[in-house]
Scaffold this motif. Sequence first.
Motif: not given
Length: 64
Positions: A8-23
């Motif tokens: 899970x990657x977050x913005x500087x404000x702590x909101x979820x920016x991207x979720x990456x799933x390793x298939x």
Amino acid sequence: MKLAGIKTEYTPKGKVKRITINANAKTELVEDLIDTILYEERKDGEYLSQEEAMEFLRKNGKIK
């Protein structure tokens, strides 16, 4: 919380920016998520093999 195969990657404000799933991760959660994504992508009745479905999802930017 850390989950194997999920990043899970977050913005500087702590909101979820991207979720990456390793298939390729062999965890039950990842397999369930991939199954759900595949179901949603083909619920119009079209059937694809798992390899065809994974390739379709990669081409359409759903997974990497």
